[in-house]
Structures are given as structure tokens and as C-alpha cells.
Scaffold this active site. Structure first.
Site, PDB file in Angstrom:
ATOM      1  N   MET A   1       0.783  -1.138   0.167  1.00  0.00           N
ATOM      2  CA  MET A   1      -0.079  -0.072   0.003  1.00  0.00           C
ATOM      3  C   MET A   1       0.785   1.166  -0.014  1.00  0.00           C
ATOM      4  SD  MET A   1      -3.063  -1.180  -0.205  1.00  0.00           S
ATOM      5  CE  MET A   1      -4.122  -2.436   0.081  1.00  0.00           C
ATOM      6  N   CYS A   2       0.408   2.222   0.317  1.00  0.00           N
ATOM      7  CA  CYS A   2       1.150   3.634   0.326  1.00  0.00           C
ATOM      8  C   CYS A   2       0.869   4.298   1.830  1.00  0.00           C
ATOM      9  CB  CYS A   2       0.496   4.566  -0.712  1.00  0.00           C
ATOM     10  SG  CYS A   2       0.343   3.890  -2.252  1.00  0.00           S
ATOM     11  N   GLU A   3       1.492   5.525   2.000  1.00  0.00           N
ATOM     12  CA  GLU A   3       1.146   6.230   3.266  1.00  0.00           C
ATOM     13  C   GLU A   3       0.877   7.575   2.872  1.00  0.00           C
ATOM     14  OE1 GLU A   3       3.738   6.020   6.926  1.00  0.00           O
ATOM     15  OE2 GLU A   3       4.319   3.837   6.300  1.00  0.00           O
TER      16      GLU A   3
END
Length: 247
Positions: free
Chosen positions: A1-3
Site C-alpha cells: 500500500m502507500c502512506e
């Protein structure tokens, strides 16, 4: 995923400390090594800096994190391509930007929306993706909903904007995970589908009138970050929360 990371404040401030803490998560102590981006607002206009290379290795981001560039609204993102075939490219790097109603709208997403690309919902929209991520496609879908539900030039309230995008947010959540931050230089619209945290820094008794709200996928410091309620849409302006709505 991402942040994700974002800031809303009532007075211009820099976020150098937080960008410095975010950097190693982009490929050194975290897996988000497929690009980074930061948007600073000057009024209704945004200055977007981004690079498809890992944040942890970026001299460009390191220089930016030392720049003391100040703003009242900042949106940042570190990316992990998911699936990996949607690889490193400037066009795939968040945050994304579009103009609507005289504002620069900036969007960053954490999550995955399998199947949304095949829906064909934007076939006739003025908002089209330049890259090949489901994130940018979702952003264009949100913007199409704003443009189709609110007249151009109409003075709108945060509640009106939330009303306009809520059906689209509900539709997108059915495809997968949809945490996002959407800003226009005045407001931050935040959807906490699963994981987002908030740190409120209120004016101090010492006379410091700075009011700030920080948002991040995972807490960046040892301060008292609070998890946002899953499924809620929140609106922030001038370092204060304005709305908390169930999605």
C-alpha cells in the site's frame, strides 16, 4: 500500500520535521519505494513536487524537507505500486492535481480498488487519468461528481461538497480500500476507510496562536495521535476539524 500525510493550519508553517520522518519509510524502513510527492498551497494554487524514485534515496526530497517552505495546507504521499506492474512513473506518482471551479484540487490515496478500471464510468468525463493507477482514476471520478452536482462558480460550503462526493466515495469503497486526502487550498477532505490518524495541536497557553492538525496513515512521532473512525469523512480548515460524517 502507500502512506499519506497532510497538514492544515491557521498560520503558514513548515512540515520539514514530518517529511524527514516520512522519508525512510519510502524504501529504507518501509516498503513504499515507488515514488513520493508533496503539495504545498499558496492560496488556491498548489505547488506540487514529486518523483518516481524512492523517498528514502531522494536528494530532491531531502532538499525539500530542509527548505522551510511554509503553507497552511500540505498533502504528501509515499507510494508502493500495487500491483507492481503499475510501476514507477511520474504519471503514477501521487498527489494528483486537477483544476475545478477556480481551485487547484490535490488528491492522494492509500488502498487498492480492484475492478474499478473496468467499470467505464469516466468514458465521457472531462476528467481523465494521465497514468494507469486506480487511484488517479478514482480521483477523476470524485472530480466528475463534484462538477456534475455543483454548478461552476457556485459558492459552496464544506457540507455541500461532502454531500456531492459521498455517493462516489460509497461506490468506490465497494471495490476495496479507499483512504484518501483531497484538498483545495482552503479545506482538507479526509476519508478514513480503514487506517488514518490525527494529531491536533491547539493554541498554547503561552500565547502561541498556532492551530494545527496533522494527518498520517501511521503516527510519525510519539505524540498522542488518534485513530480516525473507520468509514468517516472529515473536513479541516485553518487547523480545526469542521465535519465528522459517517460514510
Amino acid at each position: 500500500m502507500c502512506e499519506l500525510f497532510a497538514m492544515s493550519a491557521n498560520q503558514p508553517m513548515d512540515v520539514d520535521k514530518y517529511l524527514t520522518l516520512l522519508m525512510p519509510r519510502g524504501g529504507k524502513i518501509g516498503p513504499h519505494a515507488d515514488g513520493w510527492g508533496v503539495a504545498y498551497y499558496e492560496g488556491h494554487a498548489s505547488r506540487v513536487f514529486k518523483d518516481a524514485n524512492p523517498a528514502a534515496e531522494s536528494r530532491y526530497l531531502r532538499m525539500l524537507a530542509r527548505s522551510q517552505l511554509k503553507s497552511t495546507v500540505v498533502i504528501a504521499h509515499i507510494r508502493k505500486a500495487n500491483p507492481s506492474v503499475v510501476g514507477r512513473a511520474t504519471a503514477n506518482t501521487h498527489p494528483f492535481e486537477r483544476e475545478w471551479n477556480g481551485y487547484s484540487w490535490v488528491f492522494a490515496h492509500n488502498g487498492k480498488l480492484p475492478g474499478f478500471e473496468e467499470s467505464g464510468v469516466l468514458r465521457h468525463s472531462r476528467f481523465q487519468p494521465m497514468g494507469n493507477t486506480d487511484s488517479e482514476l478514482a480521483f477523476c471520478y470524485l472530480m466528475e461528481n463534484l462538477a456534475s452536482r455543483i454548478d461552476y462558480g457556485e459558492a459552496v460550503t464544506p457540507a455541500r461538497l461532502v454531500e456531492a462526493i459521498s455517493p462516489a466515495v460509497g461506490s468506490l469503497c465497494r471495490y476495496g480500500e479507499f483512504n484518501f486526502i483531497l484538498g483545495n487550498g482552503e479545506y482538507l477532505f479526509v476519508h478514513a476507510h480503514t487506517h488514518l490518524h490525527e494529531l491536533v495541536q491547539a493554541p498554547a497557553a503561552s500565547g502561541n496562536l498556532q492551530s494545527t492538525v496533522l494527518l498520517a496513515t501511521a503516527p510519525l512521532t510519539q505524540d498522542n495521535w488518534q485513530a480516525l473512525k473507520p468509514g468517516s469523512i472529515r473536513v479541516y480548515r485553518d487547523g480545526r476539524g469542521m465535519e465528522a460524517l459517517d460514510g
